[in-house]
Enzyme design. Structure first.
Site, PDB file in Angstrom:
ATOM      1  N   ASP A 289       0.841  -1.200   0.000  1.00 10.04           N
ATOM      2  CA  ASP A 289       0.000   0.000   0.000  1.00 10.04           C
ATOM      3  C   ASP A 289       0.876   1.251   0.000  1.00 10.04           C
ATOM      4  O   ASP A 289       0.377   2.371  -0.114  1.00 10.04           O
ATOM      5  CB  ASP A 289      -1.025  -0.017   1.144  1.00 10.04           C
ATOM      6  CG  ASP A 289      -0.380  -0.003   2.516  1.00 10.04           C
ATOM      7  OD1 ASP A 289       0.861  -0.079   2.609  1.00 10.04           O
ATOM      8  OD2 ASP A 289      -1.128   0.090   3.517  1.00 10.04           O
TER       9      ASP A 289
ATOM     10  N   GLU B 139      -1.580  -5.394   8.584  1.00 14.98           N
ATOM     11  CA  GLU B 139      -0.685  -4.719   9.533  1.00 14.98           C
ATOM     12  C   GLU B 139      -1.164  -4.864  10.974  1.00 14.98           C
ATOM     13  O   GLU B 139      -2.356  -4.912  11.239  1.00 14.98           O
ATOM     14  CB  GLU B 139      -0.597  -3.220   9.196  1.00 14.98           C
ATOM     15  CG  GLU B 139       0.163  -2.946   7.927  1.00 14.98           C
ATOM     16  CD  GLU B 139       0.449  -1.463   7.703  1.00 14.98           C
ATOM     17  OE1 GLU B 139       0.166  -0.626   8.598  1.00 14.98           O
ATOM     18  OE2 GLU B 139       0.970  -1.153   6.619  1.00 14.98           O
TER      19      GLU B 139
ATOM     20  N   GLU C  62       9.161  -4.005  10.687  1.00 11.00           N
ATOM     21  CA  GLU C  62       9.545  -2.716  10.111  1.00 11.00           C
ATOM     22  C   GLU C  62      10.018  -1.742  11.182  1.00 11.00           C
ATOM     23  O   GLU C  62       9.317  -1.503  12.189  1.00 11.00           O
ATOM     24  CB  GLU C  62       8.361  -2.100   9.335  1.00 11.00           C
ATOM     25  CG  GLU C  62       8.714  -0.710   8.761  1.00 11.00           C
ATOM     26  CD  GLU C  62       7.770  -0.186   7.698  1.00 11.00           C
ATOM     27  OE1 GLU C  62       6.858  -0.921   7.267  1.00 11.00           O
ATOM     28  OE2 GLU C  62       7.967   0.981   7.291  1.00 11.00           O
TER      29      GLU C  62
END
Ligand code: KIV
Length: 307
Positions: free
Chosen positions: A59, A130, A197
């Site tokens: 995204d 996520e 991340e």
């Protein structure tokens, strides 16, 4: 058993499609896994030719190709357009579709329906979502519906505002424990892989001791099983906000601007197109054509008159 060679230099035609067990094998052999994002047909072809293992229709495309100022506004339909284009350019890497913000949080039914669209309408092999928390339950529901899921912990851009902005996560003991718990929860839910991340390398290293599925890092140090970078960051195409982990391996935007500028200069100077860029016509055909449009002798066509 296949005898297909496994090096990235193997021509596409001779490479086998990357499967989930193949990723697990790589992890067990300690062979680094390479993932890159792609958002259209040409970027998919580049990823294919470079021999990466996984392609994510991230995204992040909201920002890199659609020009939004965050990943939040991108819609499912927009993501599916990008994913379908990537599918057309890809043969061997495993294709993962990124479920956009607002497309899976509300209920298990919503999450399954979104994941099914990525698989049925765009040909994705798997989907990514996520965060921990409610996303763990959604991951479980999608996996139960038969679709492989990749988790994503640490800096999760869809909820960056709640995390205090686009910044590294897990930098206090409490926040590190939160990331740790999310990763293990997603693993227990059955995710085939998880993205870490923007977390400290030492925290990633510690969580890795408990991980049994391939972990792909981005700004999480070298202890993960693989790495992912955003296509436009690594090639220097996008010049928006660039985090410290986004190493540039090329400067493609500079080359693109130089190319378009050279084209514009040649058009303005009358040097393009040259003879080699034009088509010819047989002289007799040209003559006949010109005669066909010539006005009858003695009559000049006036403005607005039919030939
Ligand atoms: O959207 C994206 O590009 C991602 C990667 C950074 C993992 O989620």
């Amino acid at each position: 058993m296949s005898t297909a060679p496994k090096t990235p230099d193997t021509p596409t035609d001779e490479r086998l499609p990357v499967s989930l067990p193949a990723l697990m094998d790589k992890r067990e052999r300690g062979e680094p896994i390479v993932m890159v994002t792609a958002y259209d047909y040409p970027s998919a072809q580049v990823a294919e030719a470079a021999g990466v293992d996984l392609v994510l229709v991230g995204d992040s495309g909201a920002m890199t190709v659609l020009g939004y100022d965050s990943t939040v506004p991108v819609s499912l339909d927009e993501m599916l357009v990008l994913a379908r284009a990537v599918r057309r350019g890809l043969k061997t890497p495993l294709l993962v579709g990124d479920m956009p913000f607002g497309s899976y949080e509300a209920s298990d039914e919503q999450a399954i329906a979104t994941a099914q669209r990525f698989v049925k309408e765009a040909g994705c092999d798997a989907v990514k979502l996520e965060r921990g928390g409610i996303a763990v339950q959604r991951a479980r529901a999608i996996i139960d519906a038969g679709i492989p899921v990749m988790g994503h912990v640490g800096l999760t851009p869809q909820t960056a505002t709640a995390l205090g902005g686009y910044k590294a996560q897990g930098r206090t003991a409490r926040r590190a424990l939160g990331v740790h718990r999310d990763a293990l929860d997603l693993q227990d839910a059955g995710c085939f892989s998880i993205v870490f991340e923007a977390i400290p390398a030492a925290v990633a290293e510690t969580i890795m001791e408990r991980m049994e599925v391939p972990v792909i890092g981005i700004g999480a140090g070298a202890a993960t099983d693989g790495q992912v970078l955003v296509f436009h960051d690594l090639l220097g195409i996008y010049d928006g906000m660039s985090p410290r982990f986004a190493k540039r391996f090329a400067h493609v935007k500079e080359d693109m601007v130089a190319g378009v500028r050279a084209y514009a200069d040649e058009v303005r100077a009358g040097r393009f197109p040259a003879a080699e860029h034009t088509y010819s016509i047989d002289p007799d055909e040209l003559q006949s054509y010109r005669e066909a449009i010539a006005p009858p002798a003695g009559i000049a066509w006036g403005p607005g008159e039919e030939m």
